[in-house]
Design an enzyme around this catalytic site. Structure first.
Site, PDB file in Angstrom:
ATOM      1  N   GLY A  59      31.726   8.268  96.385  1.00  0.00           N
ATOM      2  CA  GLY A  59      31.707   9.249  97.474  1.00  0.00           C
ATOM      3  C   GLY A  59      32.765   8.919  98.492  1.00  0.00           C
ATOM      4  O   GLY A  59      33.287   7.799  98.514  1.00  0.00           O
ATOM      5  N   CYS A  86      31.461   2.635  92.565  1.00  0.00           N
ATOM      6  CA  CYS A  86      32.286   2.690  93.771  1.00  0.00           C
ATOM      7  C   CYS A  86      31.409   2.740  95.021  1.00  0.00           C
ATOM      8  O   CYS A  86      30.744   1.763  95.341  1.00  0.00           O
ATOM      9  CB  CYS A  86      33.257   3.866  93.670  1.00  0.00           C
ATOM     10  SG  CYS A  86      34.597   3.762  94.852  1.00  0.00           S
ATOM     11  N   TYR A  87      31.347   3.871  95.723  1.00  0.00           N
ATOM     12  CA  TYR A  87      30.469   3.947  96.898  1.00  0.00           C
ATOM     13  C   TYR A  87      29.042   3.550  96.518  1.00  0.00           C
ATOM     14  O   TYR A  87      28.344   2.868  97.276  1.00  0.00           O
ATOM     15  CB  TYR A  87      30.480   5.372  97.473  1.00  0.00           C
ATOM     16  CG  TYR A  87      29.609   5.526  98.710  1.00  0.00           C
ATOM     17  CD1 TYR A  87      30.096   5.187  99.964  1.00  0.00           C
ATOM     18  CD2 TYR A  87      28.298   5.989  98.608  1.00  0.00           C
ATOM     19  CE1 TYR A  87      29.295   5.304 101.094  1.00  0.00           C
ATOM     20  CE2 TYR A  87      27.491   6.108  99.732  1.00  0.00           C
ATOM     21  CZ  TYR A  87      28.000   5.762 100.976  1.00  0.00           C
ATOM     22  OH  TYR A  87      27.206   5.882 102.086  1.00  0.00           O
ATOM     23  N   HIS A 173      36.021   3.411  88.532  1.00  0.00           N
ATOM     24  CA  HIS A 173      35.382   4.631  88.007  1.00  0.00           C
ATOM     25  C   HIS A 173      35.418   4.655  86.474  1.00  0.00           C
ATOM     26  O   HIS A 173      36.453   4.971  85.897  1.00  0.00           O
ATOM     27  CB  HIS A 173      36.102   5.871  88.549  1.00  0.00           C
ATOM     28  CG  HIS A 173      35.868   6.077  90.010  1.00  0.00           C
ATOM     29  ND1 HIS A 173      34.791   6.781  90.493  1.00  0.00           N
ATOM     30  CD2 HIS A 173      36.552   5.645  91.087  1.00  0.00           C
ATOM     31  CE1 HIS A 173      34.822   6.786  91.812  1.00  0.00           C
ATOM     32  NE2 HIS A 173      35.878   6.108  92.201  1.00  0.00           N
ATOM     33  N   GLU A 175      34.125   6.838  84.675  1.00  0.00           N
ATOM     34  CA  GLU A 175      34.003   8.221  84.215  1.00  0.00           C
ATOM     35  C   GLU A 175      35.327   8.971  84.134  1.00  0.00           C
ATOM     36  O   GLU A 175      35.358  10.116  83.701  1.00  0.00           O
ATOM     37  CB  GLU A 175      33.025   8.985  85.121  1.00  0.00           C
ATOM     38  CG  GLU A 175      33.522   9.292  86.538  1.00  0.00           C
ATOM     39  CD  GLU A 175      33.328   8.136  87.534  1.00  0.00           C
ATOM     40  OE1 GLU A 175      33.235   6.984  87.089  1.00  0.00           O
ATOM     41  OE2 GLU A 175      33.303   8.402  88.749  1.00  0.00           O
ATOM     42  N   SER A 227      33.495  40.606  82.556  1.00  0.00           N
ATOM     43  CA  SER A 227      34.930  40.892  82.429  1.00  0.00           C
ATOM     44  C   SER A 227      35.370  40.829  80.970  1.00  0.00           C
ATOM     45  O   SER A 227      36.459  41.260  80.630  1.00  0.00           O
ATOM     46  CB  SER A 227      35.726  39.873  83.239  1.00  0.00           C
ATOM     47  OG  SER A 227      35.677  38.610  82.595  1.00  0.00           O
ATOM     48  N   GLY A 228      34.517  40.260  80.114  1.00  0.00           N
ATOM     49  CA  GLY A 228      34.928  40.089  78.719  1.00  0.00           C
ATOM     50  C   GLY A 228      35.608  38.755  78.497  1.00  0.00           C
ATOM     51  O   GLY A 228      35.930  38.391  77.378  1.00  0.00           O
ATOM     52  N   GLY A 229      35.825  37.993  79.589  1.00  0.00           N
ATOM     53  CA  GLY A 229      36.395  36.655  79.451  1.00  0.00           C
ATOM     54  C   GLY A 229      35.311  35.682  78.994  1.00  0.00           C
ATOM     55  O   GLY A 229      34.136  36.044  78.939  1.00  0.00           O
ATOM     56  N   ASP A 231      33.959  33.001  80.385  1.00  0.00           N
ATOM     57  CA  ASP A 231      32.924  32.547  81.317  1.00  0.00           C
ATOM     58  C   ASP A 231      31.865  33.606  81.579  1.00  0.00           C
ATOM     59  O   ASP A 231      30.668  33.333  81.484  1.00  0.00           O
ATOM     60  CB  ASP A 231      33.568  32.108  82.642  1.00  0.00           C
ATOM     61  CG  ASP A 231      34.731  31.156  82.412  1.00  0.00           C
ATOM     62  OD1 ASP A 231      34.818  30.615  81.295  1.00  0.00           O
ATOM     63  OD2 ASP A 231      35.537  30.971  83.333  1.00  0.00           O
ATOM     64  N   LYS A 374      35.118  23.899  80.788  1.00  0.00           N
ATOM     65  CA  LYS A 374      35.454  25.032  79.925  1.00  0.00           C
ATOM     66  C   LYS A 374      35.108  24.783  78.446  1.00  0.00           C
ATOM     67  O   LYS A 374      34.535  25.645  77.785  1.00  0.00           O
ATOM     68  CB  LYS A 374      36.958  25.322  80.039  1.00  0.00           C
ATOM     69  CG  LYS A 374      37.375  26.631  79.423  1.00  0.00           C
ATOM     70  CD  LYS A 374      37.338  27.701  80.465  1.00  0.00           C
ATOM     71  CE  LYS A 374      37.846  29.027  79.993  1.00  0.00           C
ATOM     72  NZ  LYS A 374      37.795  30.007  81.088  1.00  0.00           N
TER      73      LYS A 374
END
Ligand code: XMP
Length: 518
Positions: A59, A86-87, A173, A175, A227-229, A231, A374
Site C-alpha cells: 500500500g 511490502c506495507y 512484490h 506478484e 456494444s458487442g465487444g 467485455d 482481459k
C-alpha cells in the site's frame, strides 16, 4: 455461497497497492480461489470468512504516519497463515511490536534476492533471483519470534517469518512479473504453508459470479448497454445466466459500426443466448449530429452524449422499472480500488462508452468483471459458450469508425472504410495474425492522391492500415507483419474497394503516436 470449492479460500486484505489485483490473479493462476476485501474488514468478518490463508497487500501509506490503515492484532492469533507483502510486512512488524523506520533512500526497482535461512516460502527458489522492490520504510527491529530469511543489497531484511506461528513477510512484490520466482514463492505459501488444493477453475468463477450477481440484484431489473465487444458481451451473458429475463440489453446502432456488426450481435445474443435484446437504430440521428464535424474530440463528445440520450430515451420507452446497470468494467479500467483519505471506498472510472449513464439515470452498477483481467474475461466467455468470433475480438473504440474516417464523416466515406476494414479483418484472420496483435484496422485519410489504373489517371482516396502489438493499449508498437500479407491486403483493397487507389502502413509506435489516428 453454495459452491464448496469456495469455502476454503485465500483472503486478501487490500491496503491500496496498485498490485493487489495482481496478487489475486496470480493466485487464480495457481487454481486457488481468493477474494479481495478492504483492509477495514472487521475481525468478526475475517473469522467468518474461514480463510486457508490471509495476505496483507502492499500500500502507499507508511505505518509511521498518523491515520495509516492498520489491522487488529488478533488477526495474528487466529492460527491462520498470514503473508504480508511490502506495507503488509511492515504493518505486521509494527502491530507485533517490532520497529519500523524511514529508510534514507527509497528503494524502487530490481534487486537480487539472497536467501540466508531456510524457509518453506523459498523452497525451489534460486539464490540471487531478481525481485521487485518499492518501499520507503524498513524494519529496524523484528517482532519477537521472527527471523530474517533473505536480504538484498539495499535491504538487510527482505523477508521475515515466524514459522511456528506461520506468519511471513516479504519486502518485495512476488506478484509482479519482474519478480522472477514470484510465482514459486506464492505457490509455496498456498500449497506448502496454507495447505490449499488446486481445485479452482475458471468455470467456478461462473458459479461464483452468478451467486454474487443474484445477491446484489435481488428482485431488481437490470439494463445493460451491449456494444458487442468482449467485455459487455461476457458481462451480459453472465448477468443473464444469473437473472434471466430480468436483464434487458440495449444495443444502439450509432451508424459508425463496422461491417455486419449489428447482425452479428443480434444473431449471437438474441438467437443463441435468448437474451432480451433491444436493438435501436439511431444511425440517422448520430450521422446528422456528426455532419460537418471534423474535430476528433467534438466527434467523441457528440457520440458520447447522443449515446446517453438515446439510451435513456429507450429505457424510458421500455417503461420498466430498472434499478441496475450492468457494465463490463475490467480491472484495468478501475483507476483506484481503495482511497484512504475518504476511507477505503471504491472509486471507479466510468466505462468509455457509457460514461455518465449510471449517475444520470440513477442506476446502481453491477460490474461482474471488475476484478478480472482481459484474458480471464475471454476464458470466462469461452467457458459460457460465447463464440470465438466475439470473445477473441480486438478492442474497438466507443466512437467507432467516426474516429477512423479522418475529417468529415459521411455515409459514402463510411462505406469505403467499412469495405477496406473488412478486408483487413479477413486477411489478418486468414494469415493467422488477428490474435497475435492488439488491434488491426483501416483508417480513411482526408486526402486524395494520384494513381493509374488501366491507362487512366485516378485521383482517389488513401487507406491507412494500422496494426499494433500491445499488452494494455497504454503503449504499443507497430506490428511487424509479413510483407506478403501486407502486399496481399493492399492489392485486395485497391482492387475491391471502389474509390481507393493507395494503401499505406502505419509504422509508428505509441508513444509518441497513439493507436487511433484521431
Ligand atoms: P489511443 O488511440 O489513445 O487508444 O492510443 C488506446 C486504446 O483505446 C481505444 N480508444 C478508445 N476507446 N473510446 C473508447 O471506448 C474512445 O474515445 C477511444 N479512443 C481510443 C483505442 O481503440 C485503443 O484500444
Amino acid at each position: 455461497m453454495t459452491d464448496t470449492l469456495h469455502e476454503k479460500k485465500i483472503l486478501i486484505l487490500d491496503y491500496g497497492s496498485q498490485y493487489t489485483q495482481n496478487i489475486a490473479r496470480k493466485i487464480r493462476e495457481c487454481e486457488v480461489f481468493c477474494e479481495i476485501h478492504p483492509c477495514t474488514m472487521p475481525l468478526d468478518d475475517v473469522i467468518r470468512f474461514n480463510a486457508k490463508g490471509i495476505i496483507l497487500s502492499g500500500g502507499p501509506a507508511s505505518v509511521l504516519d498518523e491515520g495509516s490503515p492498520l489491522c487488529d492484532h488478533r488477526l495474528f492469533e487466529l492460527k491462520i497463515p498470514v503473508l504480508g507483502i511490502c506495507y503488509g510486512m511492515q504493518l505486521m512488524t509494527y502491530i507485533m511490536n517490532g520497529k519500523i523506520e524511514s529508510a534514507e533512500h527509497r528503494e524502487y526497482g530490481r534487486a537480487e534476492l539472497m536467501i540466508s535461512d531456510f524457509s518453506h516460502l523459498f523452497e525451489g527458489v534460486r539464490n540471487k533471483s531478481t525481485v521487485w522492490m518499492s518501499h520507503g520504510d524498513k524494519i529496524a527491529k523484528l517482532p519477537a519470534g521472527f527471523k530474517t530469511t533473505a536480504f538484498t543489497g539495499n535491504s538487510p531484511i527482505a523477508a521475515i517469518e515466524n514459522p511456528i506461528a506461520r506468519i511471513y513477510g516479504l519486502q518485495f512484490h512476488p506478484e509482479v512479473v519482474h519478480t522472477a520466482e514470484g510465482k514459486t514463492i506464492l505457490e509455496n505459501f498456498l500449497f506448502k504453508i496454507c495447505g490449499c488444493l488446486r481445485n479452482w477453475k475458471i468455470g467456478s468463477l461462473v458459479t461464483y459470479s452468478i451467486d454474487r450477481i443474484r445477491e446484489t440484484v435481488g428482485e431488481g431489473k437490470v439494463l445493460c448497454a451491449m456494444s458487442g465487444g468482449v467485455d459487455s458481451s461476457v458481462a451480459a451473458v453472465l448477468v443473464h445466466k444469473a437473472i434471466g429475463d430480468k436483464l434487458t440489453c440495449i444495443f444502439i446502432d450509432n451508424g459508425v459500426l463496422r461491417f455486419g456488426e449489428r447482425d452479428k450481435v443480434e444473431r449471437t445474443f438474441r438467437d443463441n443466448f435468448h437474451i432480451n435484446l433491444d436493438v435501436v437504430d439511431a444511425s440517422k440521428l448520430f450521422l446528422e449530429r456528426l455532419d460537418g464535424i471534423t474535430d476528433p474530440e467534438r466527434k467523441r463528445k457528440i457520440i458520447g452524449n447522443t449515446f446517453i440520450e438515446v439510451f435513456e430515451e429507450e429505457a424510458n420507452r421500455l417503461g420498466e422499472d430498472f434499478t441496475f446497470l450492468a457494465q463490463g468494467t475490467l480491472y484495468p479500467d478501475v483507476i483506484e480500488s481503495v482511497s484512504f483519505k475518504g476511507g477505503p471506498s471504491a472509486v471507479i472510472k466510468s466505462h468509455h462508452n457509457v460514461g455518465g449513464l449510471p449517475e444520470k439515470m440513477r442506476l446502481h452498477l453491477v460490474e461482474p468483471l471488475r476484478e478480472l483481467f482481459k484474458d480471464e474475461v475471454r476464458a470466462l466467455g469461452r467457458e459460457m459458450g460465447i463464440p470465438e468470433e466475439i470473445v477473441g475480438r480486438q478492442p474497438f473504440p466507443g466512437p467507432g469508425l467516426a474516429i477512423r474516417v479522418l475529417g468529415e464523416v459521411t455515409e459514402e466515406r463510411l462505406e469505403i472504410l467499412r469495405a477496406a476494414d473488412k478486408i483487413i479483418l479477413e486477411e489478418m484472420k486468414a494469415g493467422g495474425q488477428y490474435n497475435k496483435v492488439w488491434q488491426s484496422f483501416a483508417v480513411l485519410l482526408p486526402i486524395k492522391t494520384v494513381g493509374v489504373m488501366g491507362d487512366a489517371r485516378t485521383y482517389e482516396n488513401v487507406i491507412g492500415m494500422r496494426a499494433v502489438t500491445s499488452t494494455d493499449g497504454m503503449t504499443a508498437d507497430w506490428a511487424h507483419l509479413p510483407y506478403d500479407l501486407l502486399g496481399h491486403i493492399s492489392n485486395r483493397i485497391i482492387n475491391e474497394v471502389k474509390g481507393v487507389n493507395r494503401v499505406v502502413y502505419d509504422i509508428s509506435s505509441k508513444p509518441p503516436s497513439t493507436i487511433e489516428w484521431e
